[in-house]
Design a protein around this motif. Structure first.
Motif, PDB file in Angstrom:
ATOM      1  N   ARG A  48     -10.537  -0.667   0.244  1.00  0.00           N
ATOM      2  CA  ARG A  48     -11.058   0.587  -0.623  1.00  0.00           C
ATOM      3  C   ARG A  48     -10.442   1.470   0.478  1.00  0.00           C
ATOM      4  N   ARG A  49      -9.441   1.863   0.683  1.00  0.00           N
ATOM      5  CA  ARG A  49      -8.421   2.204   0.724  1.00  0.00           C
ATOM      6  C   ARG A  49      -7.718   2.595  -0.697  1.00  0.00           C
ATOM      7  N   PHE A  50      -7.975   1.779  -0.698  1.00  0.00           N
ATOM      8  CA  PHE A  50      -6.074   1.451  -2.043  1.00  0.00           C
ATOM      9  C   PHE A  50      -7.535   2.539  -3.359  1.00  0.00           C
ATOM     10  N   LEU A  51      -8.012   1.783  -2.977  1.00  0.00           N
ATOM     11  CA  LEU A  51      -9.423   2.170  -4.701  1.00  0.00           C
ATOM     12  C   LEU A  51      -9.614   3.678  -4.214  1.00  0.00           C
ATOM     13  N   ARG A  52      -9.700   3.936  -3.540  1.00  0.00           N
ATOM     14  CA  ARG A  52     -10.022   5.835  -3.301  1.00  0.00           C
ATOM     15  C   ARG A  52      -8.598   5.962  -3.976  1.00  0.00           C
ATOM     16  N   GLU A  53      -7.869   6.103  -2.890  1.00  0.00           N
ATOM     17  CA  GLU A  53      -6.644   6.785  -3.909  1.00  0.00           C
ATOM     18  C   GLU A  53      -6.381   6.808  -5.358  1.00  0.00           C
ATOM     19  N   TRP A  54      -6.527   5.180  -5.840  1.00  0.00           N
ATOM     20  CA  TRP A  54      -6.550   5.550  -7.637  1.00  0.00           C
ATOM     21  C   TRP A  54      -7.833   5.960  -8.042  1.00  0.00           C
ATOM     22  N   LEU A  55      -8.696   6.178  -7.468  1.00  0.00           N
ATOM     23  CA  LEU A  55      -9.863   7.099  -7.455  1.00  0.00           C
ATOM     24  C   LEU A  55      -9.434   8.869  -7.735  1.00  0.00           C
ATOM     25  N   GLU A  56      -8.583   9.202  -6.380  1.00  0.00           N
ATOM     26  CA  GLU A  56      -8.554  10.651  -6.084  1.00  0.00           C
ATOM     27  C   GLU A  56      -7.696  10.904  -7.458  1.00  0.00           C
ATOM     28  N   SER A  57      -6.737   9.825  -7.452  1.00  0.00           N
ATOM     29  CA  SER A  57      -5.465  10.349  -8.910  1.00  0.00           C
ATOM     30  C   SER A  57      -6.189  10.402  -9.660  1.00  0.00           C
ATOM     31  N   GLY A  58      -7.314   9.942 -10.114  1.00  0.00           N
ATOM     32  CA  GLY A  58      -7.030  10.451 -11.386  1.00  0.00           C
ATOM     33  C   GLY A  58      -7.492   9.242 -12.310  1.00  0.00           C
ATOM     34  N   SER A  59      -7.777   8.056 -11.561  1.00  0.00           N
ATOM     35  CA  SER A  59      -8.169   6.522 -12.338  1.00  0.00           C
ATOM     36  C   SER A  59      -6.981   6.309 -13.268  1.00  0.00           C
ATOM     37  N   PRO A  60      -5.881   6.579 -12.779  1.00  0.00           N
ATOM     38  CA  PRO A  60      -4.648   5.981 -14.418  1.00  0.00           C
ATOM     39  C   PRO A  60      -5.003   4.930 -14.911  1.00  0.00           C
ATOM     40  N   ALA A  61      -4.664   4.690 -15.847  1.00  0.00           N
ATOM     41  CA  ALA A  61      -4.657   3.669 -16.584  1.00  0.00           C
ATOM     42  C   ALA A  61      -4.291   2.400 -16.762  1.00  0.00           C
ATOM     43  N   CYS A  62      -2.315   2.368 -15.723  1.00  0.00           N
ATOM     44  CA  CYS A  62      -2.011   1.447 -14.565  1.00  0.00           C
ATOM     45  C   CYS A  62      -2.309   2.204 -13.580  1.00  0.00           C
ATOM     46  N   TRP A  63      -1.602   1.632 -12.512  1.00  0.00           N
ATOM     47  CA  TRP A  63      -1.186   1.800 -11.155  1.00  0.00           C
ATOM     48  C   TRP A  63      -1.191   0.341 -10.334  1.00  0.00           C
ATOM     49  N   ARG A  64      -0.022   0.633  -9.813  1.00  0.00           N
ATOM     50  CA  ARG A  64       0.378  -0.258  -8.612  1.00  0.00           C
ATOM     51  C   ARG A  64       0.410  -0.502  -7.164  1.00  0.00           C
ATOM     52  N   ILE A  65       0.013  -1.326  -7.048  1.00  0.00           N
ATOM     53  CA  ILE A  65       0.578  -2.015  -5.009  1.00  0.00           C
ATOM     54  C   ILE A  65       1.687  -2.479  -4.898  1.00  0.00           C
ATOM     55  N   ILE A  66       2.321  -2.258  -4.490  1.00  0.00           N
ATOM     56  CA  ILE A  66       3.550  -2.948  -3.387  1.00  0.00           C
ATOM     57  C   ILE A  66       3.025  -3.766  -2.014  1.00  0.00           C
ATOM     58  N   GLU A  67       3.496  -4.453  -1.952  1.00  0.00           N
ATOM     59  CA  GLU A  67       2.856  -4.899  -0.592  1.00  0.00           C
ATOM     60  C   GLU A  67       4.140  -5.567  -0.126  1.00  0.00           C
ATOM     61  N   CYS A  68       4.655  -4.776   0.964  1.00  0.00           N
ATOM     62  CA  CYS A  68       6.045  -5.514   2.023  1.00  0.00           C
ATOM     63  C   CYS A  68       5.672  -6.456   3.077  1.00  0.00           C
ATOM     64  N   GLY A  69       6.457  -7.583   3.381  1.00  0.00           N
ATOM     65  CA  GLY A  69       6.450  -8.216   3.956  1.00  0.00           C
ATOM     66  C   GLY A  69       4.893  -8.870   4.001  1.00  0.00           C
ATOM     67  N   ALA A  70       4.828  -9.944   2.737  1.00  0.00           N
ATOM     68  CA  ALA A  70       3.569 -10.360   1.826  1.00  0.00           C
ATOM     69  C   ALA A  70       3.283 -11.167   2.829  1.00  0.00           C
ATOM     70  N   HIS A  71       4.413 -11.945   3.729  1.00  0.00           N
ATOM     71  CA  HIS A  71       4.438 -13.138   4.370  1.00  0.00           C
ATOM     72  C   HIS A  71       4.075 -14.915   3.245  1.00  0.00           C
ATOM     73  N   ASP A  72       3.438 -14.988   3.335  1.00  0.00           N
ATOM     74  CA  ASP A  72       2.372 -16.277   2.714  1.00  0.00           C
ATOM     75  C   ASP A  72       1.343 -15.914   1.248  1.00  0.00           C
TER      76      ASP A  72
END
Ligand code: SAM
Length: 357
Positions: A48-72
């Motif tokens: 939900r937090r990441f989605l809010r970020e996407w919406l607030e940045s103008g719903s770009p046609a391409c966006w990226r989430i980078i997860e560090c230490g994603a473990h399994d």
């Protein structure tokens, strides 16, 4: 050997290190719990937090989430599943990138994310993503506490560095009170003040900037989010905390000797969030929020909480309580949000005060 080098080998040495040998560490059958082991709700609220970020940045046609230490890959599966459910358009526009240097963990992530392989980009380090920066988010749960640190001890005149040596009878011993020559460590210690008793032992990380730099370059703009246990600097380096926060974990038991059985124990220390914020500022980004996990999740989960009114979903509520209650994870964990290349995001006065900036 400097302790940071010892720790890096004990945790990450291919084939030998604690994280390089097995993926069982997190959860009931492993060595410690994280917010991810509580259940899928943590990832669902992050989504939900990441989605809010996407919406607030103008719903770009391409966006990226980078997860560090994603473990399994459990948290990635929770975030991706919820994003697909909440907003198919945002999901379609998304690349979920996982920088993972350890082949064993990457294999586990590929297996866990079988249903999302078309969405997920696996790379060995974040540098590979800097070739095509996209707007988005970088984050890692309990990642910063796993970054190597050095150990220092207060002497009658200044600080000494505690290093690791081989013992004559086998194993490893501490060699205390080496003269400190590392300029980064000297600069970090200069910020701690002088009010420490002789024998005060603690740990200091000087690698936050190196860690964050490729992540900022992999994002054209966006947010970096770091949930972890830790404190702002004045609370961390209190004179009364005279043995620091270095801990090992094995089978849900904490201990304090990291030289014992390297490769078989997790080694960690709390995060100095003031130092993370300063590293972010040095990179040209801005700390945007600093809350305890309880307050942060309650704010981003507002809509979810409202949707729970009158619903008999006891398991999800139990998860929410464990994640947010001050006596559980809500009080001991903090979340630092860092804004990158975004105008207008400023740290509120209370958050600035809490971060001691
Ligand atoms: C305490 S575990 C947390 C795992 C998971 N995020 C969770 O919350 O359950 C720390 C993880 O960070 C990973 N890690 C540490 N340093 C890293 C780095 N520089 N890049 C990517 N992963 C790293 C470790 O391999 C390990 O999987």
């Amino acid at each position: 050997m400097r302790f940071a080098d010892f720790m890096a080998a004990a945790l990450y040495e291919p084939g030998l290190g604690y994280y390089a040998r097995a993926t069982r560490q997190v959860g009931r059958g492993g060595d410690f719990f994280t917010s991810v082991s509580v259940g899928p709700l943590f990832g669902e609220l992050l989504a939900r937090r990441f989605l809010r970020e996407w919406l607030e940045s103008g719903s770009p046609a391409c966006w990226r989430i980078i997860e560090c230490g994603a473990h399994d890959g459990t948290l990635a599966a929770d975030v991706l599943g919820e994003l697909a459910r909440l907003d198919p358009q945002a999901f379609a526009a998304l690349e979920y990138a996982i920088p993972e240097p350890l082949p064993l963990l990457q294999a586990a992530q590929r297996k866990m994310l079988g249903g999302f392989l078309g969405k997920t980009r696996f790379v060995t380090n974040a540098e590979e993503l800097t070739i095509n920066p996209l707007p988005g988010v970088a984050f890692g749960n309990e990642l910063l506490d796993a970054l190597p640190f050095n150990v220092v001890v207060r002497k009658s005149a200044g600080w000494g560095e505690c290093r690791v040596a081989s013992a004559a009878i086998g194993g490893f011993i501490w060699e205390d009170e080496h003269e400190i020559t590392d300029p980064d460590l000297l600069a970090a210690l200069a910020k701690l003040g002088d009010d420490f008793p002789v024998g005060y032992r603690t740990e200091v990380r000087t690698n936050f900037q190196d860690f964050l730099a490729p992540l900022t370059r992999a994002l054209s703009s966006g947010l970096l989010v770091w949930p972890d246990y830790g404190f702002a600097r004045p609370e961390y380096y209190q004179p009364a905390r005279h043995t620091g926060t270095l801990r090992t974990f094995s089978k849900h038991r904490a201990a304090e000797n990291p030289l014992n059985s390297p490769g078989n124990l997790d080694i960690t220390a709390h995060v100095d969030f003031t130092a993370v914020a300063e590293a972010a500022i040095a990179l040209g980004s801005q700390p945007a929020a600093f809350r305890n996990q309880g307050a942060w999740l309650t704010e981003i989960g507002r809509e979810w909480l409202l949707s729970q009114e009158g619903q008999p979903q006891l398991d999800a509520r139990r998860q929410f309580q464990t994640l947010t209650h001050p006596a559980h994870l809500g009080g001991s964990f903090q979340v630092l949000e860092i804004s990158w290349n975004q105008a207008g995001k400023v740290l509120s006065a209370p958050d600035r005060h809490r971060l001691a900036l």
